[in-house]
Design an enzyme around this catalytic site. Structure first.
Site, mmCIF file in Angstrom:
data_model
loop_
_atom_site.group_PDB
_atom_site.id
_atom_site.type_symbol
_atom_site.label_atom_id
_atom_site.label_comp_id
_atom_site.label_asym_id
_atom_site.label_seq_id
_atom_site.Cartn_x
_atom_site.Cartn_y
_atom_site.Cartn_z
ATOM 1 N N ASP A 261 0.662 -1.280 0.070
ATOM 2 C CA ASP A 261 0.018 0.200 -0.067
ATOM 3 C C ASP A 261 0.961 1.346 0.128
ATOM 4 O O ASP A 261 1.828 1.434 0.807
ATOM 5 C CB ASP A 261 -0.877 -0.146 1.218
ATOM 6 C CG ASP A 261 -2.014 0.835 1.161
ATOM 7 O OD1 ASP A 261 -2.956 0.559 0.514
ATOM 8 O OD2 ASP A 261 -1.932 2.169 1.459
ATOM 9 N N LEU A 262 0.497 2.256 -0.967
ATOM 10 C CA LEU A 262 1.416 3.282 -1.011
ATOM 11 C C LEU A 262 1.251 4.304 0.162
ATOM 12 O O LEU A 262 -0.089 4.493 0.674
ATOM 13 C CB LEU A 262 1.333 4.005 -2.477
ATOM 14 C CG LEU A 262 1.772 3.134 -3.568
ATOM 15 C CD1 LEU A 262 1.441 3.892 -4.896
ATOM 16 C CD2 LEU A 262 2.990 2.485 -3.668
ATOM 17 N N ASP A 304 -4.424 2.824 -4.772
ATOM 18 C CA ASP A 304 -2.926 2.656 -4.553
ATOM 19 C C ASP A 304 -2.493 1.285 -3.850
ATOM 20 O O ASP A 304 -1.302 1.213 -3.185
ATOM 21 C CB ASP A 304 -2.441 3.895 -3.825
ATOM 22 C CG ASP A 304 -2.811 4.072 -2.655
ATOM 23 O OD1 ASP A 304 -3.792 3.215 -2.270
ATOM 24 O OD2 ASP A 304 -2.591 4.851 -1.619
#
Ligand code: C2E
Ligand code: MG
Ligand code: MG
Length: 657
Positions: A261-262, A304
């Site tokens: 996960d960004l 994302d």
């Protein structure tokens, strides 16, 4: 016309499919043709045995029949062979030629027998010629050139021969033979045209089938691909995971899942727009592809969020090291046109060996990701037995949250927010408390997050807000109430309407209420959160940005959100006496608040030194254990009486705790 007649005699080399259909049909008809020919010839030779010389009856016919049997065997043997285009063409051509040659042979044999025997024997010859040639024409009807050649070398000479006998019966037979042959030719032409058409439509059908198959292959590919990054999508990822897990259950081949996960992608999207956001995501996809294991599957799950599967014997420590390497690859700067952007990623890892029956690997990985994000953003976390215990506890918490008795176990405490210049509390922050009969005291950090996860938070907010407003009614009119809102409370117009309704129903002046909201909460859906906060402000309430500095602290949020107050996270206070960096940060936040006309509250002041330091920096609103710990609603009156009764203390150190 001439071209058309020539085309009738041509084998359609330009149409391989038609040639194959012709060969296929002939391989069924030709053995029949030779069977009819051989048996009729045997019969004719037999009726002439006594009248004609043996070399003619059995000698010549024997050679012709041997050739016929050879051809029959040839066709029989090759009936199931798949031919090349060229071989099919050669076979059709040889059939035409051999057919004509054998036709001439058999006709000459029959005519030569005519000179022997009586009237019946001659009648047999005429009958043999007519019937056999018609049978042969029938059998060759799919190969028009061969049938027409047979017509030319057998039917016409036979008709001439029968006419020349001068016998009226034979002349009538000749006429009959010619007419039947003409009728047969018309039928053959018609059938052949039909055959050509059906082959053409078959070809068109095959073509459209193959186009459909290509299209469905393309659709299938697209349905399984993420168009932005070109990586497999969520659907494909879960299909691959199912396959890997089925193999694990059958053969024990280990599986590791990583959920990526960004961190900090949303601000990029919000600040620079979706076009830049998309380019960043595509670059993240490229970097992940370059660093992920080639033996696994890497996919974009959406937004994302990415995920990968590693199948095979990869020790978990190495998988964790790989994941941390991926984190550092992702956190290298992104050059998008003129912009240099920075983001990082957190990864949650889970290995099949840790999986308990009935649990899912992706849920474990998600949980590990959640822990990574909470405790060490920008790193990887492996789902361990410790997390297993926590997950178990979380599920117990979620169960308890859903129980009907839960709200009666909830309580509130209130922590003063203090103005050190005035030496007076200016308000109280309401803090949720939960003592579960089975789990004991559960911290709000834990159960509020669990309630958000399981969709119970708006109900909890409603209950607590009603109680907090009720409590605040008994306070002096200038005493403010701070109340924490969660992401979900501002994430939809309906949820925020519930909050507004509750404030209105309480009769409390909305101008006395501060709603606290964290950066992380507004970042989930910036526009919707902004709209919700504006509605609360329109009601007369004020908005405070809580835990400032603990999240992304993007200044753009401070500028764009409708804020009245910033609460500086206690992490800075802890450091303030130790590092000049923390001091400088707090000083710049104070400057920012001054410039923007916002109040600034410092959270987590735990000792006199910190308070002195902060006061020296021009900070006067504070909250913390040194000033006062959270207290029950009942304790507030006596706490307030201490201050209201006495004049303001000269130094903050003199404050009663
Ligand atoms: P918060 O809004 O930042 O609340 C302040 C937290 O800091 C409180 O923890 C408080 O007890 C703690 N605190 C205050 N002074 C000090 C200090 O000097 N030192 C230290 N170490 N801590 C101090 P608490 O009560 O455990 O609440 C934790 C978080 O849970 C809150 O952080 C808030 O984000 C959330 N929370 C609490 N009540 C509610 C609620 O009713 N609704 C929502 N949505 N969230 C809540
Ligand atoms: Mg708060
Ligand atoms: Mg706070």
């Amino acid at each position: 016309m001439i071209a058309w007649i020539r085309s009738l005699f041509a084998i359609r080399r330009d149409n391989p499919q038609l040639m194959r259909v012709q060969v296929q049909a002939l391989s069924r008809h030709i053995p029949l043709l030779y069977f009819v020919l051989v048996t009729s010839t045997v019969a004719l030779a037999a009726t002439h045995t006594s009248s004609a010389p043996a070399e003619l009856t059995w000698g010549v016919s024997g050679v012709l029949m041997a050739a016929s049997i050879l051809r029959l065997a040839f066709w029989w043997r090759s009936r199931n062979t798949v031919l090349t285009d060229e071989a099919a063409y050669r076979k059709l051509r040889s059939t035409t030629v051999v057919g004509a040659v054998l036709g001439i042979g058999f006709l000459s044999f029959a005519i030569s027998l005519y000179a022997y025997g009586d009237e019946f024997s001659r009648g047999h010859v005429a009958f043999y010629i007519s019937v056999t040639v018609i049978a042969c024409l029938f059998c060759l009807s799919v190969l028009l050139p061969a049938a027409l050649a047979l017509m030319g070398v057998v039917v016409i000479p036979a008709a001439i021969f029968l006419t020349l006998t001068g016998n009226p019966v034979f002349i009538a037979m000749a006429l009959n033979l010619v007419l039947v042959s003409i009728a047969l030719t018309v039928v053959m032409l018609y059938n052949f045209t039909n055959l050509t058409r059906s082959v053409a439509s078959l070809q068109a059908l095959e073509q459209s089938n193959s186009e459909m198959a290509d299209l469905s292959r393309d659709n299938n590919r697209l349905a399984n691909l993420d168009s932005l990054t070109g990586l497999p999508n969520r659907r494909r990822f879960f299909a691959e995971l199912d396959t890997a897990m089925a193999a694990y259950r059958q053969t024990g081949t280990p599986v590791i899942v990583g959920v990526v996960d960004l961190d900090g992608f949303k601000p990029i999207n919000d600040l620079y727009g979706h076009a830049i956001g998309d380019r960043v995501l595509a670059e993240v996809g490229r970097r992940l592809s370059a660093s992920a294991s080639p033996a696994g599957v890497l996919a974009r799950l959406g937004g994302d969020e990415f995920a990968y599967i590693v199948v095979g014997d990869r020790p978990t420590e190495l998988a964790l090291a790989d994941a941390n390497r991926i984190c550092s690859v992702i956190s290298a700067p992104y050059q998008i046109g003129e912009l240099e952007l920075q983001l990082s990623c957190s990864i949650g890892l889970a290995a099949s060996e840790a999986l308990e029956p009935g649990q899912s690997l992706i849920e474990y990985a998600d949980y590990a990701l959640y822990e990574a994000k909470n405790s060490a953003r920008g790193t990887a976390r492996l789902f361990s037995s410790e997390l297993q215990g926590r997950l178990h506890r979380d599920s117990l918490i979620e169960q308890s949250l859903r129980s009907p008795e839960f709200t009666s176990q909830l309580d509130l405490e209130f922590q003063p927010i203090f103005d050190v210049l005035a030496g007076q509390p200016i308000g109280f922050e309401a803090l949720a408390r939960w003592t579960s009969p089975t789990l004991g005291v559960v911290s709000p950090d834990t159960f509020i997050v669990a309630a958000e996860r399981c969709g119970m938070i708006t109900k909890i907010t409603d209950t607590l807000l009603a109680r907090a407003l009720e409590t605040a009614k008994s306070w002096p009119d200038d005493m403010r109430l701070s109340f924490n809102l969660s992401t979900h409370d501002v994430a939809s117009p309906q949820a925020v309407q519930r909050v507004i309704d509750r404030v209105r129903a309480s009769g409390t002046d909305p101008g006395r209420i501060d709603f606290e909201i964290t950066e992380t909460a507004v970042m989930r859906d910036f526009d919707q959160s902004c709209a919700s906060l504006l509605r609360l402000r329109a009601l007369g309430c004020r908005i405070a940005l809580d835990d400032f500095g603990a999240g992304y602290s993007s200044l753009s949020y401070v500028h764009r959100l409708p804020l009245d107050k910033i609460k500086v996270d206690r992490a800075f206070v802890r450091e303030i006496e130790l590092t000049p960096v923390a001091s400088n940060i707090v000083r710049s936040i104070l400057d920012l608040c001054r410039n923007l006309g916002l109040d600034c509250v410092i959270e987590g002041t735990e000792n006199a030194g910190q308070i002195a330091h902060l006061t020296g920096m021009g900070c006067h609103l504070m909250q913390g254990y040194f000033i006062a710990r959270p207290m029950t609603a009942e304790a507030i009156a006596s706490y307030l009486s201490t201050y209201r009764a006495e004049p303001a203390p000269a130094r903050p150190q003199a404050m009663p705790i």
